[in-house]
Design an enzyme around this catalytic site. Structure first.
Site, PDB file in Angstrom:
ATOM      1  N   ASN A  35       0.864  -1.310   0.573  1.00 18.21           N
ATOM      2  CA  ASN A  35      -0.046  -0.145  -0.242  1.00 18.21           C
ATOM      3  C   ASN A  35       1.002   1.236   0.137  1.00 18.21           C
ATOM      4  OD1 ASN A  35      -2.700  -1.628   0.237  1.00 18.21           O
ATOM      5  ND2 ASN A  35      -2.109  -1.779   2.249  1.00 18.21           N
ATOM      6  N   HIS A 121     -13.267  -1.297   6.547  1.00 15.76           N
ATOM      7  CA  HIS A 121     -13.031  -1.619   7.074  1.00 15.76           C
ATOM      8  C   HIS A 121     -13.073  -2.602   8.198  1.00 15.76           C
ATOM      9  CE1 HIS A 121      -8.570  -2.410   8.273  1.00 15.76           C
ATOM     10  NE2 HIS A 121      -8.355  -2.297   7.092  1.00 15.76           N
ATOM     11  N   GLU A 165     -15.575   4.775   3.438  1.00 14.87           N
ATOM     12  CA  GLU A 165     -14.266   5.144   3.266  1.00 14.87           C
ATOM     13  C   GLU A 165     -14.245   5.859   1.943  1.00 14.87           C
ATOM     14  OE1 GLU A 165     -12.247   1.408   3.170  1.00 14.87           O
ATOM     15  OE2 GLU A 165     -13.451   0.389   4.991  1.00 14.87           O
ATOM     16  N   SER A 169     -10.950  -0.774   0.851  1.00 14.89           N
ATOM     17  CA  SER A 169     -10.060  -0.868   0.596  1.00 14.89           C
ATOM     18  C   SER A 169      -9.173  -2.274  -0.477  1.00 14.89           C
ATOM     19  CB  SER A 169      -9.275  -1.512   1.313  1.00 14.89           C
ATOM     20  OG  SER A 169      -9.872  -2.051   2.989  1.00 14.89           O
ATOM     21  N   ASP A 196     -13.170   7.215   6.243  1.00 12.14           N
ATOM     22  CA  ASP A 196     -11.995   6.990   6.635  1.00 12.14           C
ATOM     23  C   ASP A 196     -10.851   6.984   5.234  1.00 12.14           C
ATOM     24  OD1 ASP A 196      -9.740   5.335   6.660  1.00 12.14           O
ATOM     25  OD2 ASP A 196     -10.786   3.489   7.536  1.00 12.14           O
ATOM     26  N   HIS A 199      -6.900   4.637   1.783  1.00 10.59           N
ATOM     27  CA  HIS A 199      -6.407   4.793   0.692  1.00 10.59           C
ATOM     28  C   HIS A 199      -6.193   6.033   0.017  1.00 10.59           C
ATOM     29  CE1 HIS A 199      -5.455   0.648   1.455  1.00 10.59           C
ATOM     30  NE2 HIS A 199      -7.182   0.674   2.301  1.00 10.59           N
ATOM     31  N   LYS A 230       0.015   3.890   4.525  1.00  8.48           N
ATOM     32  CA  LYS A 230      -0.166   3.348   3.118  1.00  8.48           C
ATOM     33  C   LYS A 230       1.194   4.224   2.389  1.00  8.48           C
ATOM     34  CE  LYS A 230      -3.449   0.114   4.659  1.00  8.48           C
ATOM     35  NZ  LYS A 230      -4.430   0.674   5.572  1.00  8.48           N
TER      36      LYS A 230
HETATM   37  C1  LIG Z   1      -5.457  -0.079   6.372  1.00  9.90           C
HETATM   38  C2  LIG Z   1      -6.546   0.339   6.836  1.00  9.90           C
HETATM   39  C3  LIG Z   1      -6.635   0.654   8.192  1.00  9.90           C
HETATM   40  C4  LIG Z   1      -5.373   0.643   9.080  1.00  9.90           C
HETATM   41  O1  LIG Z   1      -4.278   1.727   9.204  1.00  9.90           O
HETATM   42  P1  LIG Z   1      -3.049   0.783  10.032  1.00  9.90           P
HETATM   43  O2  LIG Z   1      -2.441   2.324   9.996  1.00  9.90           O
HETATM   44  O3  LIG Z   1      -2.377   0.028   8.643  1.00  9.90           O
HETATM   45  O4  LIG Z   1      -3.577   0.125  11.187  1.00  9.90           O
HETATM   46  C5  LIG Z   1      -7.838   1.749   8.360  1.00  9.90           C
HETATM   47  N1  LIG Z   1      -8.683   1.793   7.098  1.00  9.90           N
HETATM   48  C6  LIG Z   1      -8.876   0.992   6.016  1.00  9.90           C
HETATM   49  C7  LIG Z   1      -9.536   1.081   5.235  1.00  9.90           C
HETATM   50  C8  LIG Z   1      -7.686   0.531   6.036  1.00  9.90           C
HETATM   51  O5  LIG Z   1      -7.512   0.055   4.819  1.00  9.90           O
END
Ligand SMILES: *Cc1c(COP(=O)(O)O)cnc(C)c1O
Length: 368
Positions: A35, A121, A165, A169, A196, A199, A230
């Protein structure tokens, strides 16, 4: 049956269903699996910033933010995140997972409702469950279903938190954020929205500020979540929004209160990444990334929505076979299986980065 026998049986069951997970050691960067969308994780500037922060503040933060772990590097990172997101305030967490787990229960509880997109997620689902609020799931990106839930819950819940999101993801598609914001705004501040941008941070919007920024929604989403792990090439998570929101998290987000403050080295690297994404180099890396996205989309006839492409295989077995056959050609594409995605929707998940060589993309396209 003793516990050991039970645990063995549970793992054997997973293995028989093609669902057993094993950890593999990865030494070299994997162009289609990580990522690290902008290729920053091994960038010399980030590595140097991490070393510098470790040298200055130590290998660990020694305590939680509330005790004596709130170092200058944390204050600087919170401030830089607020500036990056153009919000009043921000708070960095040790991971995106911890951000979700601390934030949702800090905002809603018993008597409230969380309305969650079906493809959200695991961290968001876990945060919602932990909160004790009524959990209502709406079909993926389904505005009419969300509107119906909002209307029903507004009549009985004290507060409503919509959770979705920016870029999903495992599917790589985006949420209709403008429409969701417009819906939420009809409820007179009784419904808040958490987006969120895990990504989307670094990948979308002017200066990599995210999908909300790209859609002109800056300041219209109450709870903006992102990760430093990421495209920003470090590790950690964050929430940005009003000062009131961040004050609330400082007082109620248990994953921040009862956990050692984020690692200084990670914070140093994240600060450098935030600077870099806004510079010409960040722009150039985003341009390369989107060039790769368009090439891969054209070669697969899939839409060019984000760096994430799901190549649906069907059964878990088929996904594992496809993944193994590509591995023989030294192409690592992880097979994503239940419970990460629904049964029957096992897939190879391709993620592109600014550093994915075009020749490798052509080779993968030819093999597919
Ligand atoms: C990767 C991810 C997370 C968690 O993030 P980390 O920093 O890896 O713990 C949260 N939400 C989504 C949508 C993700 O893809």
């Amino acid at each position: 049956m003793d516990i050991e026998t039970q645990l063995r049986a549970a793992l054997a069951e997973r293995e028989a269903a093609g669902l057993l997970r094993r950890l593999r050691v990865t030494e070299t960067p994997r162009p289609f699996a990580s990522n690290d969308y902008l290729g920053l994780a091994r960038h010399p500037r980030l590595v140097a910033a991490a070393q510098e922060a470790a040298g200055r503040y130590g290998a660990g933060s020694t305590a939680s933010r509330h005790v004596c772990g709130n170092l200058p590097v944390h204050a600087a990172l919170d401030e830089a995140l607020a500036v990056f997101k153009r919000r009043e305030a921000a708070l960095a967490f040790s991971s995106g997972y911890a951000a979700a787990l601390g934030t949702i229960p800090a905002l809603v509880g018993k008597g409230d409702a969380v309305l969650l997109d079906k493809l959200s997620h695991a961290s968001l689902i876990d945060g919602a469950r932990l909160s004790g609020a009524t959990l209502r799931v709406f079909p993926h990106n389904h505005l009419a279903a969300l509107e119906k839930l909002l209307t029903t819950e507004a009549a009985r819940a004290r507060r409503i938190l919509i959770v979705t999101e920016a870029v999903f993801s495992m599917d790589g598609d985006t949420a209709p954020l403008r429409e969701i914001v417009a819906l939420k705004d009809r409820f007179d501040g009784k419904a808040w929205l958490l987006v969120d941008e895990a990504h989307a941070t670094g990948v979308f919007g002017p200066g990599g500020r995210g999908l909300a920024a790209e859609l002109g929604l800056e300041g219209k989403i109450e709870v903006e979540m992102g990760t430093l792990s990421k495209a920003l090439g470090s590790s950690g998570g964050f929430i940005a929004g009003s000062r009131l929101l961040v004050d609330t998290l400082v007082n109620h987000a248990r994953s921040a209160i009862y956990s050692t403050a984020p690692n200084p080295a990670s914070c140093g690297a994240a600060l450098e990444a935030l600077a870099l994404v806004g510079e010409a180099e960040g722009e150039a890396r985003r341009k390369r990334l989107w060039g790769a996205i368009h090439r891969f989309a054209a070669g697969t006839s899939l839409p060019a929505q984000s760096p994430i492409f799901p190549l649906l295989c069907g059964t878990e077995e088929q996904a594992l076979t496809a993944s193994a056959r590509l591995a023989e050609q030294s192409l690592v594409l992880p097979a994503i299986r239940y419970p990460t995605v629904p049964r029957g929707k096992a897939r190879l998940r391709v993620s592109l980065t600014a550093d994915t060589p075009l020749a490798e993309i052509e080779r993968l396209l030819a093999l597919l």
